[in-house]
Design an enzyme around this catalytic site. Structure first.
Site, mmCIF file in Angstrom:
data_model
loop_
_atom_site.group_PDB
_atom_site.id
_atom_site.type_symbol
_atom_site.label_atom_id
_atom_site.label_comp_id
_atom_site.label_asym_id
_atom_site.label_seq_id
_atom_site.Cartn_x
_atom_site.Cartn_y
_atom_site.Cartn_z
ATOM 1 N N CYS A 1 82.585 -12.162 94.152
ATOM 2 C CA CYS A 1 82.890 -11.649 95.337
ATOM 3 C C CYS A 1 83.379 -12.540 96.166
ATOM 4 O O CYS A 1 84.133 -12.437 96.939
ATOM 5 C CB CYS A 1 81.579 -11.217 95.848
ATOM 6 S SG CYS A 1 80.072 -12.100 95.974
ATOM 7 N N GLU B 1 90.744 -6.104 97.525
ATOM 8 C CA GLU B 1 89.823 -7.017 96.632
ATOM 9 C C GLU B 1 90.270 -6.421 95.319
ATOM 10 O O GLU B 1 90.191 -5.382 94.795
ATOM 11 C CB GLU B 1 88.412 -6.676 96.933
ATOM 12 C CG GLU B 1 87.562 -7.682 96.033
ATOM 13 C CD GLU B 1 85.988 -7.305 96.073
ATOM 14 O OE1 GLU B 1 85.529 -6.102 96.209
ATOM 15 O OE2 GLU B 1 85.526 -8.149 96.222
ATOM 16 N N GLY C 1 70.609 5.771 92.344
ATOM 17 C CA GLY C 1 70.777 4.700 93.428
ATOM 18 C C GLY C 1 70.895 5.300 94.635
ATOM 19 O O GLY C 1 70.162 5.114 95.767
ATOM 20 N N GLY D 1 69.788 3.204 85.935
ATOM 21 C CA GLY D 1 70.506 4.493 86.226
ATOM 22 C C GLY D 1 71.808 4.300 86.849
ATOM 23 O O GLY D 1 72.128 3.159 87.215
ATOM 24 N N GLY E 1 74.449 5.149 90.061
ATOM 25 C CA GLY E 1 74.380 5.113 91.309
ATOM 26 C C GLY E 1 74.244 6.370 92.075
ATOM 27 O O GLY E 1 73.820 6.465 92.951
ATOM 28 N N LYS F 1 67.223 -1.277 90.798
ATOM 29 C CA LYS F 1 68.016 -0.500 90.358
ATOM 30 C C LYS F 1 69.299 -1.471 89.916
ATOM 31 O O LYS F 1 70.365 -1.754 90.695
ATOM 32 C CB LYS F 1 68.524 0.710 90.905
ATOM 33 C CG LYS F 1 68.962 1.762 89.999
ATOM 34 C CD LYS F 1 70.329 2.640 90.586
ATOM 35 C CE LYS F 1 71.652 1.777 90.611
ATOM 36 N NZ LYS F 1 72.390 1.359 89.481
ATOM 37 N N GLU G 1 75.540 -7.268 100.699
ATOM 38 C CA GLU G 1 76.324 -8.008 100.437
ATOM 39 C C GLU G 1 77.609 -7.721 99.901
ATOM 40 O O GLU G 1 77.408 -6.988 98.680
ATOM 41 C CB GLU G 1 75.702 -9.148 99.435
ATOM 42 C CG GLU G 1 74.343 -9.867 100.049
ATOM 43 C CD GLU G 1 74.803 -10.968 100.896
ATOM 44 O OE1 GLU G 1 75.987 -11.331 100.724
ATOM 45 O OE2 GLU G 1 74.134 -11.398 101.597
HETATM 46 P P1 NAD Z 1 79.435 -0.800 93.172
HETATM 47 O O1 NAD Z 1 79.639 -0.793 94.519
HETATM 48 O O2 NAD Z 1 80.260 0.220 92.487
HETATM 49 O O3 NAD Z 1 78.008 -0.654 92.526
HETATM 50 C C1 NAD Z 1 76.880 -1.588 92.835
HETATM 51 C C2 NAD Z 1 75.591 -0.938 92.600
HETATM 52 O O4 NAD Z 1 75.446 0.189 93.317
HETATM 53 C C3 NAD Z 1 75.416 -0.345 91.166
HETATM 54 O O5 NAD Z 1 74.179 -0.630 90.890
HETATM 55 C C4 NAD Z 1 75.715 1.062 91.393
HETATM 56 O O6 NAD Z 1 75.027 1.644 90.391
HETATM 57 C C5 NAD Z 1 75.234 1.399 92.872
HETATM 58 N N1 NAD Z 1 75.635 2.601 93.554
HETATM 59 C C6 NAD Z 1 76.976 2.983 93.217
HETATM 60 N N2 NAD Z 1 77.042 4.124 94.029
HETATM 61 C C7 NAD Z 1 75.760 4.257 94.867
HETATM 62 C C8 NAD Z 1 75.581 5.194 95.668
HETATM 63 N N3 NAD Z 1 76.181 6.239 95.950
HETATM 64 N N4 NAD Z 1 74.422 5.114 96.224
HETATM 65 C C9 NAD Z 1 73.492 4.039 95.601
HETATM 66 N N5 NAD Z 1 73.895 3.269 94.765
HETATM 67 C C10 NAD Z 1 75.134 3.231 94.053
HETATM 68 O O7 NAD Z 1 79.774 -2.319 92.842
HETATM 69 P P2 NAD Z 1 80.073 -3.029 91.582
HETATM 70 O O8 NAD Z 1 81.438 -2.483 90.916
HETATM 71 O O9 NAD Z 1 78.956 -2.803 90.675
HETATM 72 O O10 NAD Z 1 80.267 -4.574 91.688
HETATM 73 C C11 NAD Z 1 81.457 -5.025 92.245
HETATM 74 C C12 NAD Z 1 81.534 -5.183 93.917
HETATM 75 O O11 NAD Z 1 80.512 -5.987 94.165
HETATM 76 C C13 NAD Z 1 82.796 -5.823 94.438
HETATM 77 O O12 NAD Z 1 83.307 -5.510 95.632
HETATM 78 C C14 NAD Z 1 81.982 -7.183 94.823
HETATM 79 O O13 NAD Z 1 82.928 -7.882 95.816
HETATM 80 C C15 NAD Z 1 80.652 -6.924 95.332
HETATM 81 N N6 NAD Z 1 79.924 -8.170 95.142
HETATM 82 C C16 NAD Z 1 79.452 -8.573 96.464
HETATM 83 C C17 NAD Z 1 78.762 -9.804 96.296
HETATM 84 C C18 NAD Z 1 78.288 -10.362 97.716
HETATM 85 O O14 NAD Z 1 77.428 -11.223 97.604
HETATM 86 N N7 NAD Z 1 78.692 -10.329 98.696
HETATM 87 C C19 NAD Z 1 78.313 -10.355 95.254
HETATM 88 C C20 NAD Z 1 78.790 -9.653 94.118
HETATM 89 C C21 NAD Z 1 79.461 -8.486 94.085
#
Ligand code: NAD
Length: 472
Positions: A279, A379, A207, A201, A203, A170, A245
């Site tokens: 990140c 962050e 998700g 879709g 989250g 997803k 991650e």
């Molecule tokens: P996010 O957490 O908002 O979303 C990530 C994914 O999770 C998306 O596909 C989203 O649709 C899904 N999601 C959202 N709510 C959910 C739920 N309740 N249940 C299941 N899935 C859900 O993050 P983002 O805004 O897409 O990305 C930015 C964040 O990701 C930053 O905090 C960044 O640091 C982190 N990040 C970490 C790494 C790493 O390797 N540590 C790498 C890249 C990004």
């Protein structure tokens, strides 16, 4: 405008349960460039069932056969690399030159590394009178963010395929288009039906259904720490393994004997890469107190070379942020830095000149940032660097570790032994010494609230394996 009306489930492009769709916007033009299905729990159910049904066949396939399928995917990925780079620039906003190298290039490097690893990895070992087996964990939910969308998906898909797992992916609702190209590539590779499934879709809908599905054996998640915590809660109901991650607030420590000019330049580059939406970006630069004026001059000078511009320009170094929401969030952080009394050295809240459309933010550098300020603690996920000063090495380490995060960091010194000594004291998953380059075979992941588990290389493969001991 492109319309993706179907989801990839069980080796077919299937009509989703509902006609709801998600609009994908180009952050440089603010135009809607495509729509994808807003998958629901019904679609997740179909995808998880397909992945479950495919599991026995795939998990019992010889590693060399799995490597053969992955090689087919690799060939098609390379052939579609230029298209993928442009597509990701259009959905994310990363400058095209960087997209070619990183967004399209890195997934190839990662996939190739897992094809090679399959030729060497020992899926069993003898320990005395025991035979220890490494078995695929099963059906994997791969939930990914938008900032390095194909790379983050490929890290999971390549390792899970290599391990013998089946997958339901997803992708982020903001940048899902590259995942559809990956599904097309996988479809053309002849991978057995159900081994890889794609449900786009939101989250909160797709998700959550995926993360809480009782037939999912592992949730491999990359994204924010807040959602990572929610994933843990959902997965806990069935004691499902999670790999997380998450976010970061990494520090680069410039020691007093460092090559300051190179270190400042490289720290700005780390912080501003992908408009700060990385990140592992070093977003705090820790410098000796009495070098402040020298560093400020260098930071201003190098920041001026990052002019936001159309990411399709081949000379562009920094493009827009991914969405209006992300731009507004970053501008709020810049306002909070000003309100908290940080010294604005470069950039600010005004929109960059000559760009009437697009979610652009001026690359911004703050000086005299103190540890209580919001910009030092949270962050930001935008092009905002905080410069902080320290009196001695111990204080530098203390400031670097004074965060709930622990993803990455940097140490700069003319003395590699001194740099290593400091790096060993940092509570983070990786530290680059004097700008040490990214190693796609080295484990990547966080300490503290930056996550659980490791990706890349054999550590990444082992995340998708269970261990069984047979005693003779
Ligand atoms: P996010 O957490 O908002 O979303 C990530 C994914 O999770 C998306 O596909 C989203 O649709 C899904 N999601 C959202 N709510 C959910 C739920 N309740 N249940 C299941 N899935 C859900 O993050 P983002 O805004 O897409 O990305 C930015 C964040 O990701 C930053 O905090 C960044 O640091 C982190 N990040 C970490 C790494 C790493 O390797 N540590 C790498 C890249 C990004």
């Amino acid at each position: 405008m492109k319309t993706y009306g179907r989801l990839y489930i069980d080796g077919h492009w299937c009509v989703p349960a509902s006609s709801d769709s998600i609009e994908v916007t180009n952050p440089a033009t603010e135009a809607v460039i495509a729509t994808v299905p807003a998958g629901s729990s019904v679609d997740v159910e179909a995808a998880v069932t397909a992945a479950r049904n495919a599991l026995y066949g795939w998990s019992t396939t010889k590693p060399s056969i799995r490597a053969g399928y992955m090689a087919q995917i690799y060939e098609a990925l390379v052939a579609r690399g230029p298209e993928l780079a442009e597509l990701i620039t259009n959905e994310l906003g990363m400058p095209i030159k960087l997209s070619q190298r990183i967004q399209a290039g890195l997934p190839m490097v990662v996939l190739e590394s897992y094809i090679k690893l399959l030729g060497e990895f020992a899926f069993s070992e003898r320990i005395g009178n025991s035979l220890v087996l490494k078995e695929p964990i099963g059906v994997v939910a791969a939930i990914t963010p938008w900032n390095y969308p194909l790379h983050q998906l490929m890290i999971k898909v390549a390792a899970a395929l290599a391990a013998g797992c089946t997958i339901v992916a997803k992708p982020s609702e903001l940048t899902p288009l590259n995942a559809f190209v990956l599904a097309e590539i996988i479809d053309s590779s002849g991978l057995p039906p159900g081994v890889f499934n794609l449900v786009s879709g939101y989250g909160a809908a797709a998700g959550e259904s995926l993360a809480s599905h009782p037939d999912v054996d592992m949730v491999s998640f990359t994204g924010s720490t807040a959602v990572g915590k929610r994933i843990m809660v959902l997965a806990a109901q069935t004691v499902t393994r999670v790999a997380l991650e998450l976010g970061g607030k990494s520090a680069a420590i410039l020691l007093d004997d460092a090559d300051i000019e190179t270190a400042v330049k490289a720290t700005l580059s780390s912080c501003f890469l992908n408009s700060g939406q990385t990140c592992s970006a070093n977003t705090r630069m820790l410098i000796p107190h009495d070098m402040y004026e020298q560093v400020v001059d260098l930071a201003r000078q190098h920041a001026a070379s990052y002019l936001p511009e159309n990411p399709l320009n081949t000379q562009a170094r920094i493009g827009p942020l991914v969405s209006a929401g992300q731009r507004d969030r970053v501008l709020d952080y810049i306002r909070s830095g000003l309100a908290d009394g940080a010294e604005l050295l470069f950039g600010g809240v005004e929109p960059p000149d000559g760009l009437p459309l697009g979610y652009y933010v001026r690359p911004t550098v703050f000086g005299r940032v103190t540890k209580e300020m919001k910009i030092a603690r949270e962050e930001i996920f935008g092009p905002v660097l905080s410069i902080m000063t320290y009196r001695d090495e111990d204080e530098a380490i203390k400031i670097a570790n004074d965060t709930v995060y622990g993803l990455a960091g940097g140490v700069w010194s003319a003395d590699p032994e001194r740099a290593e000594r400091v790096a060993r004291k940092l509570q983070t998953g990786q530290v680059d010494i004097n700008g040490g380059r990214f190693n796609p075979l080295a484990p990547f992941g966080g300490y503290k609230q930056s996550g659980l588990g490791r990706e890349l290389g054999h550590y990444g493969l082992e995340e998708f394996l269970l261990t069984k001991s047979l005693q003779f």
